[in-house]
Design a protein around this motif. Structure first.
Motif: not given
Length: 346
Positions: A286-309
């Motif tokens: 019932d938390d309705y958060e997102l769980c997702f997987t991604a290659p480790a090389r995308q870590r910094d890009s994901i962190a920036r994209a989610l910070a912008a969101a």
């Protein structure tokens, strides 16, 4: 207030959102809606039903029911990386006092349309009928071809991420003694009931837990930000272990989670000792958060994209070749929780 009066009341409240979109040729009031999907996009469609006594308590506020009935569907669209656009609503209402029924519909519309306005979702049709209190919503969105996050795309070596915090809604259910949550060792963190005013840090923590249960925030912006970065995704509705398990089965992989990395809110820390906290974070739902997987090389890009969101997220584990979902404690011991998630007819 008879059936067509109810429909007219809902239509009047919802008309502005449909008019503002420009892609609703014909909305509420005919046998079906006429919609104009944008060129070059795929439609993403999600449906959820909420029933009294199963998904919400008998005394739940009408506005909270309205909000949550749309939120759970928008969360499914978010998990696919989709942009929400339209929805339909089927509302079953018990017979009884007409004034009470009208008041419920007004309150329901308050919550439903408040969330719809935040995400520019137009209510374009549905149905009203007499029967036990039940809500069925279908949400429709768009995604670029090939960009949808799917359950079957996780790869061995991917990092496992989760947004927000886990276990908050499950803790609220445990505090209320809801069946299926009574075995969790939680402690009430205020002396008042859930509807009391916020007078202290303890009251604020309690209010946070109940707000997370009653009015979840679908991670729509995060889902859109993850397109092209994440591989597989799902929303955490039934419990992290259960939902991540769906990704693993669909992708033919397994997972190992780091219990120490699971994100916890201050309210959860105040209400639960370590074992109960982990169990609720992993199996509460019932938390309705997102769980997702991604290659480790995308870590910094994901962190920036989610910070912008404006969406916090952390890495909580890794995808492995061995089937199943495992949990590792800080000392390296593998831990098996008593509850893996919610399942109808389970």
């Amino acid at each position: 207030m008879a059936e067509f009066d109810l429909i007219a009341a809902i239509r009047a409240r919802a008309a502005a959102l449909a008019d503002a979109r420009g892609d609703v040729a014909l909305g509420i009031g005919d046998d079906a809606a006429l919609l104009a999907p944008p060129a070059g996009r795929q439609l993403v469609v999600a449906t959820d039903t909420l029933n009294r006594g199963v998904h919400f308590a008998d005394d739940a506020a009408a506005g909270d029911i309205g909000w949550k009935s749309l939120a759970v569907n928008l969360s499914d669209l978010a998990a696919m990386g989709a942009e929400p656009a339209w929805c339909t609503l089927s509302l079953s209402l018990p017979d009884g006092d007409a004034r009470a029924r009208a008041a419920f519909v007004e309150g329901f519309a308050d919550g439903f349309l408040e969330l719809a306005a935040r995400h520019r979702v137009a209510l374009v049709g549905g149905d009203t009928t007499r029967g036990p209190l039940s809500v069925c919503v279908t949400a429709i969105g768009f995604v670029e071809p090939g960009w949808a996050l799917r359950r079957d795309a996780a790869g061995v070596g991917d990092e496992i991420w989760v947004t927000g915090t886990l276990g908050d809604a499950g803790t609220a259910l445990a505090l209320d003694g809801i069946e299926g949550y009574r075995d969790f060792a939680v402690r009430r963190i205020d002396g008042a009931d859930a509807g009391a005013g916020v007078d202290s840090e303890a009251d604020a923590a309690s209010a946070w837990l109940y707000q997370r249960l009653r009015r979840p925030q679908p991670r729509v912006a995060a889902g859109r930000a993850l397109r092209g970065l994440a591989r597989a995704g799902i929303d955490v509705s039934d419990g992290l272990l259960a939902d991540l398990g769906h990704i693993c089965v669909a992708s033919g992989v397994g997972a190992c989670l780091d219990a120490a990395a699971l994100p916890a809110s201050p309210a959860l820390l105040a209400a639960c000792a370590a074992d109960a906290r982990r169990a609720l974070q992993l199996g509460g739902g019932d938390d309705y958060e997102l769980c997702f997987t991604a290659p480790a090389r995308q870590r910094d890009s994901i962190a920036r994209a989610l910070a912008a969101a404006d969406t916090p997220a952390v890495v909580i584990g890794r995808i492995e070749a061995e089937p199943g979902v495992r949990v590792r404690l800080a000392d390296g011991v593998m831990w098996t929780p008593s509850k893996r998630g919610y399942q109808h007819f389970g």
